[in-house]
Design an enzyme around this catalytic site. Structure first.
Site, PDB file in Angstrom:
ATOM      1  N   ASP A  38      19.990  36.433  76.803  1.00 36.71           N
ATOM      2  CA  ASP A  38      20.134  35.861  75.474  1.00 36.71           C
ATOM      3  C   ASP A  38      19.231  34.641  75.530  1.00 36.71           C
ATOM      4  OD1 ASP A  38      20.881  34.063  73.385  1.00 36.71           O
ATOM      5  OD2 ASP A  38      22.620  35.328  73.054  1.00 36.71           O
ATOM      6  N   HIS A  39      18.078  34.720  74.879  1.00 42.16           N
ATOM      7  CA  HIS A  39      17.077  33.676  75.142  1.00 42.16           C
ATOM      8  C   HIS A  39      17.555  32.287  74.692  1.00 42.16           C
ATOM      9  CE1 HIS A  39      15.757  34.232  70.953  1.00 42.16           C
ATOM     10  NE2 HIS A  39      15.091  33.087  71.069  1.00 42.16           N
ATOM     11  N   HIS A  83      23.407  34.920  69.811  1.00 42.68           N
ATOM     12  CA  HIS A  83      22.976  33.524  69.932  1.00 42.68           C
ATOM     13  C   HIS A  83      24.036  32.524  69.459  1.00 42.68           C
ATOM     14  CE1 HIS A  83      19.305  35.487  70.795  1.00 42.68           C
ATOM     15  NE2 HIS A  83      18.830  35.581  69.580  1.00 42.68           N
TER      16      HIS A  83
HETATM   17  C1  BG6 Z   1      15.868  36.796  67.889  1.00 40.74           C
HETATM   18  C2  BG6 Z   1      16.173  37.495  66.593  1.00 40.74           C
HETATM   19  O1  BG6 Z   1      16.787  37.162  68.874  1.00 40.74           O
HETATM   20  O2  BG6 Z   1      15.918  35.397  67.697  1.00 40.74           O
HETATM   21  C3  BG6 Z   1      15.211  37.067  65.520  1.00 40.74           C
HETATM   22  O3  BG6 Z   1      16.095  38.904  66.784  1.00 40.74           O
HETATM   23  C4  BG6 Z   1      15.158  35.567  65.395  1.00 40.74           C
HETATM   24  O4  BG6 Z   1      15.539  37.660  64.276  1.00 40.74           O
HETATM   25  C5  BG6 Z   1      14.965  34.906  66.766  1.00 40.74           C
HETATM   26  O5  BG6 Z   1      14.105  35.216  64.549  1.00 40.74           O
HETATM   27  C6  BG6 Z   1      15.111  33.400  66.687  1.00 40.74           C
HETATM   28  O6  BG6 Z   1      14.735  32.835  67.901  1.00 40.74           O
HETATM   29  P1  BG6 Z   1      14.123  31.365  67.996  1.00 40.74           P
HETATM   30  O7  BG6 Z   1      13.932  31.148  69.462  1.00 40.74           O
HETATM   31  O8  BG6 Z   1      12.860  31.390  67.223  1.00 40.74           O
HETATM   32  O9  BG6 Z   1      15.142  30.457  67.393  1.00 40.74           O
END
Ligand code: BG6
Length: 481
Positions: A175-176, A238
């Site tokens: 989960d980044h 997230h």
């Molecule tokens: C991803 C989603 O996991 O996270 C996207 O699939 C979203 O829809 C993105 O735009 C948002 O990530 P960050 O790092 O740009 O906040």
């Protein structure tokens, strides 16, 4: 920030090596780690995908991807040297082609990691071949991306498939958001200070708000997104992770299972969400851009590109303190923050004229990472005892004197954690299942009722109804700006 902890040498195979995520995040991230001196010079990156191409062609693709999406401060020759560590094999995920060639790249004395940057429908085929064709060892690691399932049943099935070939300690579910610097900082703030933790409960906290706002629309991802929606795409993973970190009990140690056990308890303590506590929205046309329905080429779509909801955690710490979550696309600004609003002081000695003042701690995840704490002070001047709230404002970049460019991107951090064998910032199988067990009935509820998301104007803060969700409780969202 730039202190680099060396990692052991590794062979990293990226399935889906020619895909979007590899080009945007994984490969540029690895190059940054290379430039930072963290990637050992003998490490190897092996792209694997369906297309037939040789290493030279793949290196050209990687060079272009780094040119387009990378931002490493590099010195002359570094990119060429990095590319020498990059290889490619065409493999057939569902057949026999290419696996022996891929195996010939792998060394016995290097950490072995396999990144599944492919559709989840291929996870089983790849896991099986890694195992049957002798590419994986008991120490090998696999990295899997979201979406991890579409609902509880599919997540369980995926977990079961992977468990046939890999032990839980070998599986790194990304989960980044957990790799974002400020998200990790949440734990440092909570558990590294004495100041906050004694107040971190329903007795002192009025409510907590988590906002992840984006300006982008669904772009070219319509086919995926329309089957997913904001609840599955953002909340189940997230926002839920952010909620866990903000609400969990202090783990006894900063160790993978200690942290993940506590997060799991939070998810399991979440109440079901009532229909009146959910607002779903879909963006209309505006600002020179098409509507959601046009983007996804489905003029009957009922998928939400925005969601706001009120969650309650039924445990001793949080009973009675609502957690308001909201996320959406095509909003006014790209901003993510977590705001803890403390209760009013129990008694005002300054009388009714002094107004209502409360402490608010706001943690900005992105951009301009930092923290503000609103404190109440006397308004300077001779006008008597008038109170105002002023923010103690700390932008991490200023406070630490760091160049935000030098802060590793979430993916860089997480890939290095895989090589190090540290699962703390990865989701365990039971956590993912618990998160689906909470979201499934919410989604089933609106599907059964045939709810249609309300249309909202792009460039604002989402549907009016989302504002009402808090107004109704005598509260207000922080402005998206
Ligand atoms: C991803 C989603 O996991 O996270 C996207 O699939 C979203 O829809 C993105 O735009 C948002 O990530 P960050 O790092 O740009 O906040």
């Amino acid at each position: 920030v730039s202190r680099v902890i060396p990692v052991d040498t590794f062979d990293l195979v990226i399935f889906g090596g020619t895909g979007d995520l590899a080009r945007r995040k994984i490969l540029p991230g690895l190059f940054r780690r290379y430039c930072a001196g963290q990637m050992p010079p003998e490490a190897k990156i092996i792209g694997a995908a369906r297309s037939e191409m040789d290493a030279a062609e793949f290196r050209e693709m990687v060079r272009e991807a780094i040119g387009e999406f990378g931002s490493a401060p590099q010195s002359a020759g570094q990119l060429d040297a990095f590319l020498e560590r990059v290889f490619y094999e065409a493999v057939d995920a569902k057949g026999d082609g290419g696996w022996d060639a891929l195996k010939s790249h792998l060394r016995d004395d290097a950490v072995r990691a396999f990144y599944f940057s492919v559709a989840p429908s291929l996870f089983g085929d790849i896991a099986e071949r890694l195992n049957h064709k002798g590419l994986s060892t008991p120490d090998s690691r696999i990295v899997v991306e979201k979406p991890f399932g579409h609902d509880l049943a599919s997540a369980k099935a995926l977990n079961a498939t992977l468990a046939q070939y890999f032990d839980e300690t070998q599986i790194y579910r990304i989960d980044h958001y957990l790799g974002k610097e400020t998200v990790q900082n949440l734990m440092a703030v909570r558990f590294g200070n004495t100041l906050f933790e004694p107040l971190w409960n329903a007795q002192y906290v009025d409510h907590i708000e988590i906002t992840v706002a984006e300006t982008v629309g669904v772009g070219g991802r319509g086919a995926y997104y329309d089957k997913s929606g904001a609840m599955r795409d953002m909340v189940q993973n997230h926002l839920m992770q952010l909620l866990c970190l903000i609400a969990m009990e202090p783990p006894a140690k900063f160790e993978p299972d200690a942290v993940r056990d506590e997060k799991l308890k939070v998810i399991r303590a979440l109440d079901p969400v009532e229909p009146q506590d959910i607002v779903r929205g879909q963006y209309g046309a505006g600002g020179g851009e098409d509507s959601y329905k046009t983007h996804v080429e489905n003029d009957r779509s009922r998928t939400e590109s925005f969601i706001a909801l009120k969650a309650q955690i039924s445990n001793w710490r949080w009973a009675g303190t609502p957690f308001y979550l909201r996320t959406g696309k095509r909003l006014r600004a790209r901003t993510s923050d977590i705001t803890v609003v403390f209760k009013d002081a129990p008694h005002s000695i300054f009388g009714a004229d002094a107004g209502r003042h409360r402490n608010v701690l706001s943690i900005r995840l992105q951009p301009n990472e930092g923290m503000t704490l609103d404190v109440t002070i006397k308004e300077p001047g001779p006008g008597g005892m008038r109170l105002i709230d002023v923010p103690l404002d700390m932008a991490f970049a200023d406070a630490l004197g760091t160049d935000t460019e030098a802060v590793p991107d979430a993916y860089e951090r997480l890939i290095m954690d895989v090589i190090r064998g540290n699962q703390t910032l990865f989701m365990r199988g039971d956590e993912v299942e618990a998160a689906w067990a909470w979201t499934d009935p919410i989604i089933e509820g609106w599907e059964a009722r045939g709810d249609v998301p309300v249309t909202y104007d792009p460039g604002g803060s989402g549907p009016e109804d989302a504002l009402m969700l808090l107004h109704r409780d005598g509260r207000r969202w922080r402005e998206i700006k």
